[in-house]
Scaffold this active site. Sequence first.
Site, PDB file in Angstrom:
ATOM      1  N   GLY A 258       2.970  45.711 -27.636  1.00 59.77           N
ATOM      2  CA  GLY A 258       2.443  45.567 -26.103  1.00 59.77           C
ATOM      3  C   GLY A 258       3.253  44.840 -25.310  1.00 59.77           C
ATOM      4  O   GLY A 258       2.728  44.453 -23.985  1.00 59.77           O
TER       5      GLY A 258
ATOM      6  N   GLU B 292       5.406  46.222 -33.310  1.00 61.07           N
ATOM      7  CA  GLU B 292       5.340  47.851 -32.963  1.00 61.07           C
ATOM      8  C   GLU B 292       5.482  47.796 -31.588  1.00 61.07           C
ATOM      9  O   GLU B 292       4.718  48.263 -30.623  1.00 61.07           O
ATOM     10  CB  GLU B 292       3.968  48.021 -33.359  1.00 61.07           C
ATOM     11  CG  GLU B 292       3.362  48.120 -34.627  1.00 61.07           C
ATOM     12  CD  GLU B 292       1.954  48.377 -34.912  1.00 61.07           C
ATOM     13  OE1 GLU B 292       1.167  48.735 -34.026  1.00 61.07           O
ATOM     14  OE2 GLU B 292       1.623  48.276 -36.158  1.00 61.07           O
ATOM     15  N   PRO B 293       6.830  47.539 -31.054  1.00 59.09           N
ATOM     16  CA  PRO B 293       7.364  48.036 -29.640  1.00 59.09           C
ATOM     17  C   PRO B 293       7.352  49.389 -29.312  1.00 59.09           C
ATOM     18  O   PRO B 293       7.603  50.005 -29.980  1.00 59.09           O
ATOM     19  CB  PRO B 293       8.515  46.856 -29.461  1.00 59.09           C
ATOM     20  CG  PRO B 293       9.117  47.236 -30.602  1.00 59.09           C
ATOM     21  CD  PRO B 293       8.035  47.034 -31.763  1.00 59.09           C
ATOM     22  N   GLY B 294       6.830  49.499 -27.929  1.00 59.97           N
ATOM     23  CA  GLY B 294       7.150  50.935 -27.689  1.00 59.97           C
ATOM     24  C   GLY B 294       7.450  50.850 -25.895  1.00 59.97           C
ATOM     25  O   GLY B 294       8.619  50.976 -25.638  1.00 59.97           O
TER      26      GLY B 294
ATOM     27  N   ARG C 216       0.396  58.066 -15.065  1.00 58.39           N
ATOM     28  CA  ARG C 216       0.221  56.672 -14.946  1.00 58.39           C
ATOM     29  C   ARG C 216      -0.326  56.138 -13.644  1.00 58.39           C
ATOM     30  O   ARG C 216      -1.609  55.489 -13.562  1.00 58.39           O
ATOM     31  CB  ARG C 216       1.360  55.852 -15.348  1.00 58.39           C
ATOM     32  CG  ARG C 216       1.894  55.833 -16.725  1.00 58.39           C
ATOM     33  CD  ARG C 216       2.917  54.861 -17.091  1.00 58.39           C
ATOM     34  NE  ARG C 216       2.367  53.389 -16.896  1.00 58.39           N
ATOM     35  CZ  ARG C 216       2.521  52.699 -16.057  1.00 58.39           C
ATOM     36  NH1 ARG C 216       3.341  52.655 -15.072  1.00 58.39           N
ATOM     37  NH2 ARG C 216       1.890  51.371 -15.986  1.00 58.39           N
TER      38      ARG C 216
ATOM     39  N   TYR D 265      -4.109  54.988 -14.129  1.00 56.89           N
ATOM     40  CA  TYR D 265      -4.086  53.500 -13.919  1.00 56.89           C
ATOM     41  C   TYR D 265      -3.846  52.559 -12.699  1.00 56.89           C
ATOM     42  O   TYR D 265      -3.924  51.487 -12.573  1.00 56.89           O
ATOM     43  CB  TYR D 265      -3.227  52.665 -14.732  1.00 56.89           C
ATOM     44  CG  TYR D 265      -3.174  53.234 -16.333  1.00 56.89           C
ATOM     45  CD1 TYR D 265      -4.314  53.071 -17.109  1.00 56.89           C
ATOM     46  CD2 TYR D 265      -1.924  53.719 -16.857  1.00 56.89           C
ATOM     47  CE1 TYR D 265      -4.217  53.423 -18.530  1.00 56.89           C
ATOM     48  CE2 TYR D 265      -1.861  54.137 -18.198  1.00 56.89           C
ATOM     49  CZ  TYR D 265      -3.038  54.129 -19.015  1.00 56.89           C
ATOM     50  OH  TYR D 265      -2.905  54.408 -20.407  1.00 56.89           O
TER      51      TYR D 265
ATOM     52  N   CYS E  72      -3.805  70.270  -7.172  1.00 54.98           N
ATOM     53  CA  CYS E  72      -4.993  70.283  -6.209  1.00 54.98           C
ATOM     54  C   CYS E  72      -6.106  69.076  -6.415  1.00 54.98           C
ATOM     55  O   CYS E  72      -7.192  69.427  -7.042  1.00 54.98           O
ATOM     56  CB  CYS E  72      -5.636  71.525  -6.177  1.00 54.98           C
ATOM     57  SG  CYS E  72      -6.768  72.006  -5.042  1.00 54.98           S
ATOM     58  N   GLU E  73      -5.529  67.854  -6.374  1.00 52.47           N
ATOM     59  CA  GLU E  73      -6.299  66.731  -6.662  1.00 52.47           C
ATOM     60  C   GLU E  73      -6.101  65.538  -5.666  1.00 52.47           C
ATOM     61  O   GLU E  73      -4.844  65.456  -5.199  1.00 52.47           O
ATOM     62  CB  GLU E  73      -6.256  66.137  -7.880  1.00 52.47           C
ATOM     63  CG  GLU E  73      -6.835  67.054  -8.999  1.00 52.47           C
ATOM     64  CD  GLU E  73      -8.088  67.210  -9.348  1.00 52.47           C
ATOM     65  OE1 GLU E  73      -8.784  66.380  -8.779  1.00 52.47           O
ATOM     66  OE2 GLU E  73      -8.492  67.942  -9.981  1.00 52.47           O
TER      67      GLU E  73
ATOM     68  N   TYR F 165       5.207  56.552 -21.414  1.00 51.06           N
ATOM     69  CA  TYR F 165       3.879  57.147 -21.168  1.00 51.06           C
ATOM     70  C   TYR F 165       4.260  57.973 -19.681  1.00 51.06           C
ATOM     71  O   TYR F 165       3.353  58.078 -19.080  1.00 51.06           O
ATOM     72  CB  TYR F 165       2.869  55.879 -20.818  1.00 51.06           C
ATOM     73  CG  TYR F 165       2.752  55.137 -21.903  1.00 51.06           C
ATOM     74  CD1 TYR F 165       1.908  55.714 -23.099  1.00 51.06           C
ATOM     75  CD2 TYR F 165       3.283  53.861 -22.081  1.00 51.06           C
ATOM     76  CE1 TYR F 165       1.953  54.711 -24.050  1.00 51.06           C
ATOM     77  CE2 TYR F 165       3.221  53.015 -23.142  1.00 51.06           C
ATOM     78  CZ  TYR F 165       2.557  53.483 -24.147  1.00 51.06           C
ATOM     79  OH  TYR F 165       2.223  52.794 -25.389  1.00 51.06           O
TER      80      TYR F 165
END
Length: 422
Positions: A244, A281-283, A320, A324, A350-351, A378
């Site tokens: 994280g 657990e790095p990502g 993202r 977010y 189309c959004e 991500y």
Amino acid sequence: MTLPGSPFLAYRGTDLFLDDVRLSDLVRQHGSPLYVYSRRAMLAALAPYQKALKGRPHLVCYAIKANSNLAVLQTFAQAGCGFDIVSAGELARVQAAGGDPGKVVFSGVGKTRAEMQLGIEAGVRCFNVESTAELEVLSEVASRLGRQARVSLRVNPDVDAGTHPYISTGLKGNKFGIAHEEALATYKRAATLPGLEVVGIDCHIGSQITDIAPYLDALDRVLDLVEAIEAAGMPIHHMDLGGGLGITYTDETPPAADVLIGQLLQRIDARGHGHREVLFEPGRSLVGNAGVLLTEVLFLKPGEQKNFCVVDAAMNDLMRPALYEAYMGIVNVNQRAEPGQVWDVVGPVCESGDWLGRDRTLTVKAGDVLAVLSAGAYGMTMASNYNTRGRAAELMVDGAQVWVIREREAVKSLFEEERLIK
């Protein structure tokens, strides 16, 4: 001009380079949109983790959900990493990339019986279990196979990581983990189940964390539990402290990985737990600033209230910002001296939520190539085929070397598994 990911991402004169590769050349050769990652940047981000943990039992488990391309997994496997997975599909990717299932921790709040069986048969190092119900089912599956599944319980410490609510995972209101006050009783239950071997404890409080304090708060609660669990007669061999750690997208100042780990280890040692193996657990912190998304400007559309810069990448390529409201830097791969204008950078989907950046000052014209920065995490893993759009190609660079690590998705492939009614 300082950019996230430097010195691997930098202008040389007016041209933007990743490692020793001019990014505009890649779009000419491979088309757009295009993800490009630096292998050197990934290994440089891993180095502080390995340096801080040298000399004590440890395992760095790369969190595959951040970027699951096989070449990325291969890079970390060859560097000695294990992997944090959340599905059978991710386990299959580890195996396809040459990773060792014995270095895999299987996380996730909703593992199916089939996934449990695959994990047991592959010999994963540990299941991070998130509920009493999961314990019961995992024991049943393992017993039917005549095996024991190694487990740690993911404990929810009720610590606020100070991050976006969608990526906060350590609060009571989150779906993840076992409540801190229920953990000891759950460990006692796990110890009675025939298909399980209790080996550790797990804690993960969120993603894009930029402050050390929440980690230390969570660690203290984990250590309290370790002491209570062992006092009840159940040895804890390892502590998985999750991942994280954030990266710099704009003005964030996350601690360096070795600084964070140094403070965690200092607290662990001070409380007499220095003999235990530690897992991380790095990502995002390993791959986020190692990648960019390149996209071509299709049209400029000035307006009365907003100016729109329409590009060929969209929310299906990079979710993202829409999901977010995340800020990601956007620059022209060819700098110009003329003054810029303020643009919303938007895609063709189309959004109204299809945007990559709002209110960005850019000197830009149709045909230019923009780089969306800090796109290594991500990005592609959350991409979709909305509007029947093929997903982007992916490249890996290392110095001047370039590899195509995923071909651009052909439109025909998007519906070749579908059938007309006869």
